[in-house]
Design a protein around this motif. Structure first.
Motif, mmCIF file in Angstrom:
data_model
loop_
_atom_site.group_PDB
_atom_site.id
_atom_site.type_symbol
_atom_site.label_atom_id
_atom_site.label_comp_id
_atom_site.label_asym_id
_atom_site.label_seq_id
_atom_site.Cartn_x
_atom_site.Cartn_y
_atom_site.Cartn_z
ATOM 1 N N PRO A 89 0.785 -1.244 0.000
ATOM 2 C CA PRO A 89 0.000 0.000 0.000
ATOM 3 C C PRO A 89 0.813 1.288 0.000
ATOM 4 N N LYS A 90 2.017 1.265 0.620
ATOM 5 C CA LYS A 90 2.766 2.520 0.698
ATOM 6 C C LYS A 90 3.757 2.675 -0.443
ATOM 7 N N SER A 92 4.628 3.093 -4.502
ATOM 8 C CA SER A 92 3.923 3.700 -5.622
ATOM 9 C C SER A 92 3.476 2.613 -6.591
ATOM 10 N N ASN A 96 5.163 -1.054 -7.163
ATOM 11 C CA ASN A 96 4.419 -2.303 -7.053
ATOM 12 C C ASN A 96 4.635 -3.170 -8.286
ATOM 13 N N ALA A 132 0.715 6.393 -4.345
ATOM 14 C CA ALA A 132 0.809 5.200 -3.507
ATOM 15 C C ALA A 132 -0.348 4.264 -3.851
ATOM 16 N N GLY A 134 -2.060 2.388 -2.056
ATOM 17 C CA GLY A 134 -3.156 2.459 -1.101
ATOM 18 C C GLY A 134 -4.114 3.607 -1.355
ATOM 19 N N SER A 135 -3.682 4.594 -2.175
ATOM 20 C CA SER A 135 -4.537 5.758 -2.410
ATOM 21 C C SER A 135 -5.450 5.571 -3.615
ATOM 22 N N GLN B 172 5.016 -4.482 4.301
ATOM 23 C CA GLN B 172 3.732 -3.890 3.912
ATOM 24 C C GLN B 172 2.662 -4.931 3.667
ATOM 25 N N SER B 235 7.932 1.638 12.384
ATOM 26 C CA SER B 235 8.215 2.775 11.507
ATOM 27 C C SER B 235 9.700 3.141 11.566
ATOM 28 N N GLU B 285 2.154 0.434 9.591
ATOM 29 C CA GLU B 285 1.792 -0.064 8.285
ATOM 30 C C GLU B 285 3.001 -0.014 7.404
#
Lengths: 235, 287
Positions: A89-90, A92, A96, A132, A134-135, B172, B235, B285
């Motif tokens: 998710p974090k 880009s 991915n 990202a 996730g967005s 992740q 983190s 996360e």
């Protein structure tokens, strides 16, 4: 190309799938139908090496792959696009996609080429390549999940409920793309609850009910089968 | 003003060490969700290995540190293979118990091998220099520079290399990492290797300004936990920032509040920050 022979998978004392037989020929689209918990995802997990079969065999191109590690199975050419997408998710969109080509990491040129191909299939991913994962919206995430799976250049792609939670128009696009991927030479095994749309592009199907296959046949046979119509098409 | 800037520099130095230790802890937590209490023992062993190399064979400080990174890194991998890997499907409490067990075992082992004495480590960088009007030892400058260099290298490794990306990917989405063909066992071992190496670097850098003894990891690991809870479990920026926040508050607190109670500041800070941001400064996360 892929053959499951008497495959059983159990979680502890609970048998999730029992002695199922599935045959997928090269170049086909085959669909697994069934409601939630019928055993479709478990079947996929067993093929991908995420769950160990309790009994039976998984043959891919004539070789037994049951018990191989997930990484080795991806290398041999089976890639799963799982339910819930399982994106990073974090990272880009482009990161991915690059991770999707992990098994081809030594071949930078091929990766570039595959990325270009994915962007052609899904132009929206090119527009969002720096965002990202996730967005993205649900439909875009599903496209990214399929794109990421394509990056591994699979011979056989397992697609677990690609239409779930998407708007009807997006679902239609998704099935068009799946058909296109198949025409480009990738064999596809699809798990779906949307029987109408899935049988529309598939050549044959298997119907799962509480861990076993209860009906199987060509798409035409299944579409005209009364029990299937009642259970999955609602007519 | 003089005292203030001197203390700020001290805070930076302590913070550098804390950040390095917390980074190793947060990496392992981010990937495997194991609160690795044994990380404190890795820190202690890192100092002992460096010290032994220097005393026994007269090896140069830097070379001794390199050996220590390797030894502790491999020990850390061994710990993952022998203890945490077999426990991967067990309830999470088992990891915690095992980690504390390893901590106690390694401490007792260190006491058996090296004895319970407090030892001091020499350094070739003992000279006092004048830095922008501050009187500091070269070793302290080295700690600061060293920590920043290590953090930068770690950042570049994680962001710019495929191998590094697999660590981030696994943090992740573990299943997603499986699905693209990443061997998560290898990633777990690599993460423990890096984590152990970071502890060894932190200990070898800090030992010359502290003392080396079997229990030296206790307070450090407790504070490192405070840091990663503050920063958000798992983190990376949180671990770095948290380390420096703690370093500064400790050194300023020691000067202006009470030197005797400086170790309690970490825990006060924890209570205050968690009251306002229950998830820590950076929500988790995956890195």
């Amino acid at each position: 190309m892929l053959e499951l022979k008497g495959l059983s998978v159990a979680y502890g004392s609970f048998t999730a799938i029992e002695s199922i037989d599935v045959l997928v020929q090269k170049g086909e689209i085959v669909v697994l139908l069934g409601s939630n918990g019928a055993g479709k995802s478990t079947t996929f997990k067993a093929i991908s090496g995420l769950e160990k079969p309790r009994q039976g065999e998984i043959l891919f191109e004539g070789k037994s792959i049951g018990g191989r590690s997930p990484g080795r199975i991806v290398e041999s050419g089976i890639v799963q696009c799982a339910e819930g997408r399982k994106l990073f998710p974090k990272m880009s969109v482009s990161e991915n996609l690059i991770m999707g080509a992990y098994v081809h990491r030594k071949n930078k040129k091929a990766i570039k080429h595959s990325i270009k191909h994915v962007y052609e299939l899904f132009p929206i991913l090119y527009e969002k390549k720096e965002n990202a994962a996730g967005s993205l919206s649900g439909g875009q995430q599903q496209m990214l999940a399929i794109g990421r799976a394509l990056m591994a250049k699979p011979k056989l792609m397992l697609l677990d409920e690609p239409s779930i939670g998407l708007a009807p128009l997006i679902v239609e696009q998704m099935f068009e793309v799946i058909q296109q991927i198949n025409e480009e030479g990738t064999t596809i095994l699809l798990a779906e609850q949307n029987a109408n749309a899935a049988l529309g592009i598939a050549s044959k199907g298997y119907v799962f009910e509480s861990g076993s296959i209860v009906v199987q046949g060509t798409s035409e046979e299944l579409l005209s089968d009364d029990s299937v119509r009642k259970a999955y098409i609602g007519a | 003003m003089d005292i203030l800037s001197q203390q700020l520099f001290n805070g930076l130095t302590i913070g550098s060490v804390y950040s390095l230790v917390a980074l190793g802890l947060t990496l392992v937590y981010g990937i495997l969700h194991i609160p690795n209490f044994a990380h404190g023992a890795m820190y202690m062993l890192g100092a002992y290995v460096t010290l032994t190399m220097m005393l026994l064979w007269g090896i140069h400080y830097w070379l001794a540190m390199a050996v220590s990174v390797l030894v502790v890194g491999l020990l850390s991998v061994l710990m993952e293979r022998l203890v945490f890997h077999p426990l991967r499907n067990a309830p999470p409490i088992h990891d915690k118990i095992a980690a504390i067990g390893i901590l106690l075992f390694l401490e007792a082992l260190a006491q058996l091998i090296w004895g319970a004495d407090y030892r001091s480590m020499g350094t070739p960088y003992g000279e006092v220099i004048n830095l922008f009007g501050l009187t500091v030892t070269m070793q302290r400058v080295l700690i600061n520079v060293g920590a920043v260099v290590v953090m930068l290298l770690l950042y570049l490794f994680l962001k710019k290399t495929m191998v590094g990306s697999t660590i981030i990917a696994m943090a992740q989405n573990r299943e997603g990492a499986h699905l693209v063909g990443i061997n998560t066992n290898k990633v777990a071992m690599l993460t423990f290797l890096i984590s152990g190496g970071l502890a060894a670097i932190a200990a070898s850098l800090a030992a010359p300004i502290n003392l080396v003894f079997p229990g030296m990891g206790h307070l450090v690991i407790l504070k490192a936990f405070v840091i990663i809870i503050l920063g958000g479990m798992g983190s990376i920026p949180g671990a770095i920032l948290g380390g420096y926040i703690l370093g500064f508050s400790e050194s300023l607190g020691a000067t202006y509040l009470s030197n005797d109670y400086k170790d309690i500041i970490a825990f006060l800070l924890l209570v205050i920050i968690l009251s306002f941001r229950p998830k820590g400064l950076f929500a988790r996360e995956g890195f």
